[in-house]
Enzyme design. Structure first.
Site, PDB file in Angstrom:
ATOM      1  N   ASP A 196       0.831  -1.202   0.000  1.00 51.74           N
ATOM      2  CA  ASP A 196       0.000   0.000   0.000  1.00 51.74           C
ATOM      3  C   ASP A 196       0.868   1.256   0.000  1.00 51.74           C
ATOM      4  O   ASP A 196       1.940   1.286   0.608  1.00 51.74           O
ATOM      5  CB  ASP A 196      -0.899  -0.002   1.242  1.00 51.74           C
ATOM      6  CG  ASP A 196      -2.048   0.972   1.124  1.00 51.74           C
ATOM      7  OD1 ASP A 196      -2.342   1.429   0.006  1.00 51.74           O
ATOM      8  OD2 ASP A 196      -2.655   1.299   2.163  1.00 51.74           O
ATOM      9  N   GLU A 208      -3.632 -18.214  12.565  1.00 46.24           N
ATOM     10  CA  GLU A 208      -3.307 -17.173  13.536  1.00 46.24           C
ATOM     11  C   GLU A 208      -2.055 -16.407  13.116  1.00 46.24           C
ATOM     12  O   GLU A 208      -1.104 -16.234  13.888  1.00 46.24           O
ATOM     13  CB  GLU A 208      -3.123 -17.763  14.937  1.00 46.24           C
ATOM     14  CG  GLU A 208      -4.374 -18.444  15.481  1.00 46.24           C
ATOM     15  CD  GLU A 208      -4.194 -18.943  16.908  1.00 46.24           C
ATOM     16  OE1 GLU A 208      -3.347 -18.395  17.620  1.00 46.24           O
ATOM     17  OE2 GLU A 208      -4.886 -19.892  17.282  1.00 46.24           O
ATOM     18  N   ASN A 257     -10.114  -2.667  -6.711  1.00 43.93           N
ATOM     19  CA  ASN A 257      -9.309  -1.784  -7.560  1.00 43.93           C
ATOM     20  C   ASN A 257      -9.892  -1.597  -8.961  1.00 43.93           C
ATOM     21  O   ASN A 257      -9.485  -0.691  -9.698  1.00 43.93           O
ATOM     22  CB  ASN A 257      -7.870  -2.309  -7.680  1.00 43.93           C
ATOM     23  CG  ASN A 257      -7.086  -2.166  -6.394  1.00 43.93           C
ATOM     24  OD1 ASN A 257      -6.170  -2.936  -6.138  1.00 43.93           O
ATOM     25  ND2 ASN A 257      -7.442  -1.203  -5.559  1.00 43.93           N
TER      26      ASN A 257
END
Length: 309
Positions: free
Chosen positions: A33, A222, A81
């Site tokens: 990002d 996890e 997107n």
């Protein structure tokens, strides 16, 4: 002079981080990002930020090799997107096409035996990108030393829904019994390429969310999550090593919890039937780290002494 000092400090800090890292994760996934914000900060256009981010991707591949990481998944283009302006989408499609061809023509990909795979709704991509995907995957299909997954037109919720529908169709068609629907059955219908469980998710750019990324493979395992401020083109080796350190901390905490539960279980069983406690301890030792297994053995020995007394 100050630039030289900063570089020297950074290299020294990297060495410190290296010493703090153990075996490390097997599979790292990254949400890349900040390309557009990086470009705006520099007064450039979005395509300039995406091109700068492509260089960071190449750097990360080298860092993975150094650390012995076996699989890397990059979130390059989400289903959301597709809502971006057409001119930006087209530039991204051009970039994906070019990079897929370039990567497979690179000697490094073949020297390192990197299997390039694309996950996501590939059929939604332009034909030229689909052709590049097919070429990259076919040219590296026989490699197994390192796996590079590129998430294109990817959405985790859509992937799970599609898998659920496919499983339902198989049950309805008699190909699969409802009683046989398990983790393996769902895995078999996820994505167009196999992806192992994720150990660590890294997100750059400052946002602290995982944006519908690999929910099945990350949540079930996890996975540790590391959020960092630098935009993707600014992501450094130091940032990467910090992310690995976050995984190491999570792993140590997880092992500590498992060990405490195992010791408590042996203690509880020993209070009722000592021979059963021996059998339980034996099975638990196989599932724990060496230090955890030692603690279970110590608890069993303690109970043995108390019984003898």
């Amino acid at each position: 002079m100050f630039g030289w000092v900063r570089r020297g400090f950074r290299r020294a800090y990297e060495r410190v981080l290296h010493r703090e890292i153990g075996d490390g994760p097997t599979h790292v996934a990254i949400i890349q990002d900040g390309n557009r914000r990086y470009a705006r900060k520099r007064g450039d256009d979005a395509p300039d930020g995406h091109r700068a981010g492509a260089q960071t991707t190449e750097n990360v591949l080298e860092w993975c090799e150094e650390l012995g990481i076996e699989e890397l998944t990059l979130y390059a283009f989400s289903t959301e997107n597709f809502d971006r302006p057409p001119e930006e989408r087209e530039h991204l499609f051009d970039l994906f096409e070019n990079k897929l061809y370039e990567s497979v023509r690179s000697e490094q990909i073949h020297d390192r035996e990197v299997a390039v795979r694309v996950i996501g709704e590939v059929d939604r991509l332009p034909e030229r990108v689909r052709d590049a995907v097919e070429y990259a995957e076919s040219e590296t299909a026989d490699y197994d030393k390192f796996t590079l997954n590129i998430a294109l037109a990817y959405g985790g919720r859509a992937e799970l829904l599609s898998a659920a529908r496919d499983v339902c169709h198989d049950v309805e068609a008699g190909k699969l019994s409802a009683d046989d629907v398990d983790v393996a059955a769902v895995d078999a219908h996820l994505s167009r390429q196999p992806v192992r469980d994720v150990d660590l998710i890294i997100r750059t750019g400052g946002d602290e969310r995982i944006s519908n990324f690999l929910p099945w493979h990350a949540n079930g395992n996890e996975a540790a999550v590391y959020f960092c401020a630098p935009y993707w083109p600014e992501f450094s080796k130091t940032d990467f090593l910090r992310g690995i350190r976050t995984y190491e901390s999570r792993e140590k905490s997880w092992q500590r919890t498992r060990t405490e539960r195992a010791v408590a279980l042996v203690r509880a069983v020993a209070e009722v039937e000592f021979e059963d406690a021996r059998a339980v301890a034996s099975r638990l030792r196989e599932q724990l780290s060496s230090s955890g297994a030692d603690e279970v053995s110590a608890e069993l020995a303690k109970r043995t002494d108390e019984t003898a007394d």
